[in-house]
Design a protein around this motif. Structure first.
Motif, short mmCIF file in Angstrom:
data_model
loop_
_atom_site.label_atom_id
_atom_site.label_comp_id
_atom_site.label_asym_id
_atom_site.label_seq_id
_atom_site.Cartn_x
_atom_site.Cartn_y
_atom_site.Cartn_z
N LEU A 1 0.84 -1.20 0.00
CA LEU A 1 0.00 0.00 0.00
C LEU A 1 0.88 1.25 0.00
N TYR A 2 2.10 1.11 0.56
CA TYR A 2 3.05 2.22 0.64
C TYR A 2 4.44 1.62 0.81
N GLN A 3 5.45 2.26 0.26
CA GLN A 3 6.82 1.85 0.56
C GLN A 3 7.77 3.00 0.32
N LYS A 4 8.78 3.07 1.15
CA LYS A 4 9.87 4.01 0.92
C LYS A 4 11.17 3.24 1.12
N THR A 5 11.94 3.13 0.05
CA THR A 5 13.18 2.36 0.09
C THR A 5 14.37 3.30 0.17
N MET A 6 15.29 2.97 1.07
CA MET A 6 16.54 3.75 1.16
C MET A 6 17.69 2.82 0.82
N ARG A 7 18.61 3.32 -0.02
CA ARG A 7 19.71 2.44 -0.42
C ARG A 7 20.80 2.42 0.65
N ASN A 8 21.67 1.44 0.55
CA ASN A 8 22.77 1.30 1.50
C ASN A 8 23.72 2.49 1.38
N SER A 9 23.98 3.14 2.51
CA SER A 9 24.89 4.29 2.47
C SER A 9 26.02 4.11 3.47
N TYR A 10 26.26 2.85 3.86
CA TYR A 10 27.28 2.60 4.89
C TYR A 10 28.69 2.84 4.37
N LEU A 11 29.03 2.22 3.25
CA LEU A 11 30.41 2.32 2.74
C LEU A 11 30.76 3.75 2.34
N GLU A 12 29.85 4.38 1.57
CA GLU A 12 30.16 5.72 1.09
C GLU A 12 30.16 6.75 2.22
N SER A 13 29.58 6.40 3.36
CA SER A 13 29.47 7.39 4.43
C SER A 13 30.69 7.38 5.35
N ASP B 1 21.13 3.14 11.41
CA ASP B 1 22.11 2.46 10.60
C ASP B 1 21.86 2.80 9.14
N ARG B 2 22.70 2.25 8.29
CA ARG B 2 22.67 2.69 6.90
C ARG B 2 22.50 1.54 5.93
N PHE B 3 21.77 0.52 6.36
CA PHE B 3 21.50 -0.59 5.45
C PHE B 3 20.49 -0.19 4.39
N GLU B 4 20.45 -1.00 3.34
CA GLU B 4 19.36 -0.93 2.39
C GLU B 4 18.10 -1.28 3.17
N ARG B 5 17.12 -0.42 3.14
CA ARG B 5 15.94 -0.72 3.96
C ARG B 5 14.68 -0.20 3.31
N CYS B 6 13.58 -0.72 3.81
CA CYS B 6 12.29 -0.32 3.28
C CYS B 6 11.28 -0.21 4.41
N PHE B 7 10.73 0.98 4.59
CA PHE B 7 9.62 1.17 5.51
C PHE B 7 8.35 1.05 4.68
N SER B 8 7.49 0.11 5.03
CA SER B 8 6.35 -0.13 4.15
C SER B 8 5.04 -0.34 4.91
N ILE B 9 3.97 -0.32 4.13
CA ILE B 9 2.66 -0.71 4.64
C ILE B 9 2.14 -1.81 3.72
N PHE B 10 1.95 -3.01 4.29
CA PHE B 10 1.47 -4.16 3.54
C PHE B 10 -0.06 -4.22 3.55
N LYS B 11 -0.60 -4.80 2.49
CA LYS B 11 -2.02 -5.14 2.44
C LYS B 11 -2.14 -6.62 2.71
N LEU B 12 -2.67 -6.98 3.87
CA LEU B 12 -2.78 -8.39 4.25
C LEU B 12 -4.25 -8.80 4.19
N THR B 13 -4.56 -9.76 3.30
CA THR B 13 -5.96 -10.18 3.20
C THR B 13 -6.25 -11.28 4.21
N THR B 14 -7.51 -11.40 4.57
CA THR B 14 -7.95 -12.43 5.50
C THR B 14 -7.57 -13.80 4.97
#
Ligand code: TTP
Ligand code: MN
Ligand code: MN
Ligand code: MN
Length: 392
Positions: A235-247, A259-272
């Motif tokens: 339903l929603y997602q925001k992905t951030m790429r890994n920024s550990y090495l370059e930082s 932390d600086r991992f590749e990550r995704c904050f999301s909202i899932f649609k879960l059906t019954t």
């Protein structure tokens, strides 16, 4: 019974990472009040006070019995004057007048409602309150400009503020397994966060993804996200790429808890239906057990006519290279206070810097490798504490 006999001698080590803290809490009457005051301080952007209340609550959570007199607090760490006043108030009057006054205050309730929106932090909530907005309904009517996260937060407000159950977490786990297996066979996923600590409900579901061959995990998140999206799970997602090495040699280092991992904050649609599948697939023989029948009954209930046959669930995904996996697993299992205390212990007692990526020895001037959480605790000179006992 004499008063002397009533006084049990209590003692706990001062860092939460030196103690075992299970979900069994004998002092919830005190810790509920202290946690509310901590939450309030954090929403007021007073992090120092927030941590002090959280440390005090964590000490009480680790005690083997309920506190029944102020004398028992002698010698316990992290209990300053303010916290002792709260505890005394509860011992004498059954409630903390400060916690109750806070709970009923207009400001606390407005902050709680607004920061309860995904994508809204303490500073934004404060700004809106100064504009006269004190509730979600008032925000909806205000015509304020909202970012993409906040729009999703408003849209799925009720679902997101309803606790996620373990059955729902397992159903989400099945979906993430399928996503990861179809874009990178051999990749492994681990449930982290509160559910790994044995909590029965959570505000979200947290997963850590890795691959046993270093480097194979690179660029994995966008592929997982597009698979999930193509199947209609997001339903929603925001992905951030890994920024550990370059930082590493960059000037702006983030606070150590980020932390600086590749990550995704999301909202899932879960059906019954997906929830039902997860239950029957994982426990095919359990249908005779009364407990699992009860769960199925609950599921039918939420899916009946008039209700939408799905719910929104907050999900956090993180990808780590295998060489950092143990640190990422430790860092994403929590609790937040336990993590904070681990880093404080490392810095103050061991002259080491711990993050979700690595452990650095500031005296030997080198990184200490670890392939398991046990090895990290050993490097830190701590007894190993399993996830179920990290509920500080
Ligand atoms: P949360 O999901 O916020 O908390 P939780 O799973 O313990 O409890 P809840 O049931 O309410 O979901 O965070 C889980 C862990 O993730 C926590 O130990 C901190 C860690 N974390 C990071 O390391 N970096 C981050 O940027 C975030 C947001 C969390
Ligand atoms: Mn969580
Ligand atoms: Mn949380
Ligand atoms: Mn999370």
């Amino acid at each position: 019974q004499t008063e002397e006999a009533d006084v049990m001698l209590l003692s706990v080590p001062s860092y939460a990472c030196q103690r075992k803290t299970t979900l069994q809490n004998h002092n919830s009457v005190f810790t509920d009040a202290l946690t509310l005051l901590a939450e309030n301080a954090e929403m007021e952007d007073e992090d120092g006070r927030g941590v002090a209340f959280r440390r005090a609550a964590a000490v009480l959570k680790a005690l083997p019995k309920a506190v029944t007199s102020m004398k028992q607090l002698n010698g316990l760490p992290c209990l300053g004057d303010h916290c002792q006043r709260v505890i005394r108030d509860i011992l004498e009057n059954g409630i903390s007048s400060e916690a109750e006054a806070t709970r009923q205050s207009e400001r606390y309730n407005a902050l709680k409602a607004l920061t309860g929106i995904f994508g809204v932090g303490a500073k934004t909530a404060d700004r809106w309150i100064r504009d006269g907005i004190r509730s979600v309904a008032m925000l909806r009517d205000s015509g304020h400009a909202l970012n993409r996260a906040q729009l999703a937060g408003l849209q799925y407000y009720d679902d997101i503020n309803q606790p996620v159950t373990r059955a729902e977490a397992d159903a989400i786990g099945d979906i993430v397994e399928r996503a990861v297996a179809s874009v990178l066979p051999g990749a492994q996923i681990s449930l982290t966060g509160g559910f790994r600590r044995g909590k029965l409900t959570g505000h979200d579901v947290d997963f850590l993804i890795t691959h046993p061959e270093e480097g194979r995990e690179e660029g994995l998140m966008p592929k997982v996200v597009s698979w999930l999206d193509s199947q209609g799970f997001l339903l929603y997602q925001k992905t951030m790429r890994n920024s550990y090495l370059e930082s590493k040699d960059g000037p702006a280092r983030p606070p150590s808890s980020m932390d600086r991992f590749e990550r995704c904050f999301s909202i899932f649609k879960l059906t019954t239906e997906q929830k039902q599948e997860a239950l029957t697939a994982e426990a095919p023989t359990e249908s005779q057990h009364p407990e699992s029948q009860m769960k199925c009954g609950e599921l039918k209930e939420t899916g009946h006519a008039g209700h939408k046959p799905w719910r929104a669930v907050r999900v956090d995904l993180v990808v780590s290279p295998i060489s950092q996996f143990a640190f990422a697993l430790l860092g994403w299992t929590g609790s937040k206070l336990f993590e904070r205390e681990l880093r404080r212990w490392a810095g103050y007692e061991k002259a080491m810097s711990l993050s979700s990526h690595a452990l650095y020895d500031n005296v030997q001037k080198r990184y200490l490798r670890a392939a398991s959480e046990q090895e990290i605790f050993a490097h830190l000179g701590l007894e190993y504490i399993p996830p179920a006992e990290r509920n500080a």
